[in-house]
Design an enzyme around this catalytic site. Structure first.
Site, PDB file in Angstrom:
ATOM      1  N   ALA A   1      -2.248  36.319 -24.657  1.00 53.82           N
ATOM      2  CA  ALA A   1      -1.966  34.948 -25.083  1.00 53.82           C
ATOM      3  C   ALA A   1      -2.936  34.529 -26.187  1.00 53.82           C
ATOM      4  O   ALA A   1      -2.536  33.904 -27.186  1.00 53.82           O
ATOM      5  CB  ALA A   1      -2.066  33.990 -23.896  1.00 53.82           C
TER       6      ALA A   1
ATOM      7  N   PRO B   1      -5.335  31.533 -16.779  1.00 53.37           N
ATOM      8  CA  PRO B   1      -6.451  32.042 -15.965  1.00 53.37           C
ATOM      9  C   PRO B   1      -6.926  33.397 -16.465  1.00 53.37           C
ATOM     10  O   PRO B   1      -6.126  34.295 -16.714  1.00 53.37           O
ATOM     11  CB  PRO B   1      -5.843  32.154 -14.562  1.00 53.37           C
TER      12      PRO B   1
ATOM     13  N   LYS C   1      -7.008  37.521 -14.219  1.00 53.49           N
ATOM     14  CA  LYS C   1      -6.131  37.389 -13.057  1.00 53.49           C
ATOM     15  C   LYS C   1      -4.887  38.271 -13.185  1.00 53.49           C
ATOM     16  O   LYS C   1      -4.000  38.207 -12.337  1.00 53.49           O
ATOM     17  CB  LYS C   1      -5.692  35.922 -12.876  1.00 53.49           C
TER      18      LYS C   1
ATOM     19  N   SER D   1      -4.187  36.815 -20.135  1.00 51.50           N
ATOM     20  CA  SER D   1      -4.921  35.818 -20.919  1.00 51.50           C
ATOM     21  C   SER D   1      -5.318  36.389 -22.279  1.00 51.50           C
ATOM     22  O   SER D   1      -5.324  35.667 -23.283  1.00 51.50           O
ATOM     23  CB  SER D   1      -6.162  35.348 -20.160  1.00 51.50           C
TER      24      SER D   1
ATOM     25  N   ASP E   1       2.674  42.782 -22.951  1.00 52.66           N
ATOM     26  CA  ASP E   1       2.029  41.479 -22.817  1.00 52.66           C
ATOM     27  C   ASP E   1       2.134  40.690 -24.113  1.00 52.66           C
ATOM     28  O   ASP E   1       2.474  39.501 -24.114  1.00 52.66           O
ATOM     29  CB  ASP E   1       0.555  41.666 -22.452  1.00 52.66           C
TER      30      ASP E   1
ATOM     31  N   VAL F   1      -2.606  38.028 -15.649  1.00 53.25           N
ATOM     32  CA  VAL F   1      -1.487  37.298 -16.245  1.00 53.25           C
ATOM     33  C   VAL F   1      -1.605  37.239 -17.769  1.00 53.25           C
ATOM     34  O   VAL F   1      -1.064  36.368 -18.425  1.00 53.25           O
ATOM     35  CB  VAL F   1      -1.331  35.878 -15.653  1.00 53.25           C
TER      36      VAL F   1
END
Length: 449
Positions: free
Chosen positions: A155, A145, A148, A152, A197, A150
Site C-alpha cells: 500500500a 496495520p 499483520k 502495508s 500485493d 495485509v
C-alpha cells in the site's frame, strides 16, 4: 467523494507546516486480504485478493532543492512520527544511477522504512530513464496495520509511486505502478515478494475480488462477492514479515523443485509450477522430489534457480517437496474457488469454498509456514462453523503469523466478534478485526491541492 481516511489525512496535512505553496499531489492505496492464492503467486498461480478499507495516503510536493524529505505521520502519540532525508544525488554514481545492491545498503536498520518510498526515485530512474532534477517533500499517512500480513508495504509503495509519478508528470498505468512498486520492495527494500500485493493496491476495486494470474501479472478481472457473503481478517498478534527466513526458504525451495522438474522431463510447466495439473504432478514428478534437500546437494547437481530475488544457500535445508506441491494444488483450488463464486447458486455453495480454504491452510503448514496462533484462529472459526454461518478460514500472504482470512455470511459478524474475544481470553492478544473494502490507487486517481 473522498474516503474518510483521505479526508482525515488532508485535514492533518493542512494543520502541519510541512508543505509550501506549490501544488500537492495526493494518492491512496489500500491494503489487502489474501483470500486464496498466497505464496503460490511466485509460482504462477491464480490468486484472489480483497482490497480492504484501510489504506495509505501519500502527498508529494516538488521543491527546487535536490532534497528528498519524507515524513511518516504517527497514528498515535505512543508511535512518534518518522522523518528521513536524502539527496537525489545520493542515487547517482558518475552521473548514472547506482545499482540496487548499493541502494539497499543506504537503508539499513532504522532507515529501512524509507526504502519503500525513496526507492521509487531509483526505480523510476533505472527502469524508466527519468532523471530527477528536483527534490520533493513527501508526507505519509497510513491506517493499514503494519506487520499483520495485509500488505502495508505494498500500500505504501503503490501510493508513493503513484503520487511521485503524478508530481513529476511521469505517465504510468496502474499495472505499471504495480510492477515498478514490486521492484522497489524486491530490489531496494530487499523483500522477495510476488506482485499480487502491489497489483491489488494499484488495480483493486471496492467490494470485488481481484483475480490475477501471476505469470507474471495477468489481470483476469474482478469477481463480485455475492451479497450475502463477507470477508474478514483476524490478526493473530504474531508479527508477519516476507523478509523473514521462513518465507524465503519456502520460496527458494519451490524454485528448486521447478528446476528439478525441468531437468527430469515430462510435461513442460513453461517456467511456472502452477501450469502443472495435480494429475501431471502426481504421475510424473512426486517420485523425483525429496522431502528435504540441502542447498549444498542441490548446487552440486544444478547450477542454481531461476528466481531473480532469492538464491540457494548451501548451508540451508529446504522443504522441496511441500514447497513444490503447494502451488500445483493451490492453483487448482483457486480456479475452483473462482468458478464457484462466478456460478454462485446460494449459501450452500459456501461450504465447498470453506473446504478449499482449510485445504490451503493445511498446505501452508506442510511447507513450514504455519503458526500456533493462526492455527488457533482457524480452529475457532471451524468450531463455530455451520451454526454461525462461517464457511472457512486460512492463513494469508507469506504465512508464519500475520492475519487469518475468514469467509462467511454477513450475519456472522457477531460470531467473528465472539471468536476474537475467545482468542483474547486464551492468548492475551485481542485480535484486530479487519473488514470492509475500498478502491485501489488506479481507481482512486490523484488529487491535486
Amino acid at each position: 467523494m473522498k474516503p474518510p481516511d483521505t479526508r482525515r489525512f488532508i485535514k492533518r496535512l493542512k494543520e502541519l507546516e510541512f508543505f509550501g505553496p506549490a501544488p500537492i499531489f495526493i494518492s491512496r492505496a489500500p491494503g489487502r486480504i489474501d483470500l486464496m492464492g498466497g505464496i503460490a503467486d511466485y509460482s504462477g498461480s491464480l490468486v484472489l485478493q480483497w482490497p480492504i478499507a484501510a489504506a495509505t495516503n501519500v502527498a508529494v510536493q516538488l521543491q527546487d532543492t535536490p532534497a528528498i524529505q519524507i515524513c511518516s505521520l504517527a497514528l498515535s502519540r505512543k508511535n512518534p512520527s518518522r522523518f528521513f532525508e536524502m539527496s537525489v544525488a545520493d542515487f547517482a554514481l558518475n552521473d548514472a544511477p547506482v545499482d540496487y545492491s548499493a541502494a539497499r545498503e543506504m537503508f539499513h536498520s532504522d532507515r529501512h522504512w524509507a526504502a519503500y518510498v525513496a526507492g521509487a526515485f531509483l526505480v523510476l530512474w533505472r527502469e524508466r530513464d527519468h532523471r530527477f532534477r528536483q527534490g520533493a517533500k513527501i508526507l505519509i499517512g497510513s491506517e493499514v496495520p503494519e506487520a499483520k500480513g495485509v500488505s502495508s508495504s505494498a500500500a505504501l509503495e503503490v501510493a508513493a509511486m503513484t503520487a511521485i509519478a503524478a508530481a513529476y508528470n511521469i505517465d504510468l498505468s496502474p499495472t505499471e505502478v504495480a510492477f515498478l512498486s514490486q521492484k522497489v520492495e524486491n530490489l531496494v527494500a530487499g523483500a522477495p515478494c510476488g506482485v499480487m500485493d502491489q497489483m491489488t493496491a494499484a488495480c483493486g476495486k471496492s467490494d470485488r475480488l481481484l483475480a490475477l494470474l501471476c505469470q507474471p501479472g495477468e489481470l483476469k478481472g474482478t469477481i463480485r462477492l455475492p451479497g450475502e457473503l463477507a470477508i474478514w481478517g483476524l490478526d493473530s498478534g504474531i508479527r508477519h514479515s516476507v523478509a523473514g527466513v521462513d518465507y524465503g526458504v519456502v520460496r527458494t525451495a519451490a524454485f528448486m523443485g521447478l528446476r528439478i522438474i525441468e531437468e527430469t522431463g515430462g510435461p513442460d510447466p513453461h517456467g511456472y509450477l502452477a501450469n502443472l495439473t495435480p494429475d501431471e504432478f502426481e504421475d510424473n514428478f512426486t517420485s523425483q522430489l525429496t522431502s528435504q534437500m540441502s542447498g549444498a546437494d542441490f548446487l552440486a547437481r544444478y547450477d542454481g534457480i531461476a528466481d531473480s530475488v532469492t538464491s540457494v544457500d548451501p548451508n540451508q535445508t529446504y522443504p522441496v517437496f511441500a514447497a513444490t506441491a503447494h502451488p500445483v494444488y493451490e492453483h487448482a483450488r483457486v480456479k475452483l474457488f473462482a468458478e464457484t463464486l462466478q456460478n454462485w447458486q446460494g449459501s450452500r455453495d459456501g461450504w465447498p469454498l470453506g473446504d478449499l480454504m482449510y485445504e490451503s491452510h493445511e498446505s501452508y503448514s506442510a511447507c513450514g509456514l504455519g503458526s500456533s496462533a493462526t492455527d488457533e484462529l482457524v480452529r475457532l472459526v471451524r468450531d463455530a462453523g455451520e451454526e454461525h454461518s462461517l464457511y472457512g478460514a486460512k492463513i494469508t500472504g507469506g504465512g508464519s503469523g500475520g492475519t487469518v482470512a475468514v469467509l462467511g455470511q454477513h450475519s456472522a459478524q457477531p460470531a467473528i466478534e465472539a471468536i476474537a474475544k475467545r482468542y483474547a481470553q486464551r492468548t492475551g492478544h485481542e485480535p484486530l478485526i479487519i473488514s470492509g473494502s475500498s478502491a485501489g490507487a488506479g481507481q482512486f486517481g490523484v488529487l491535486k491541492l
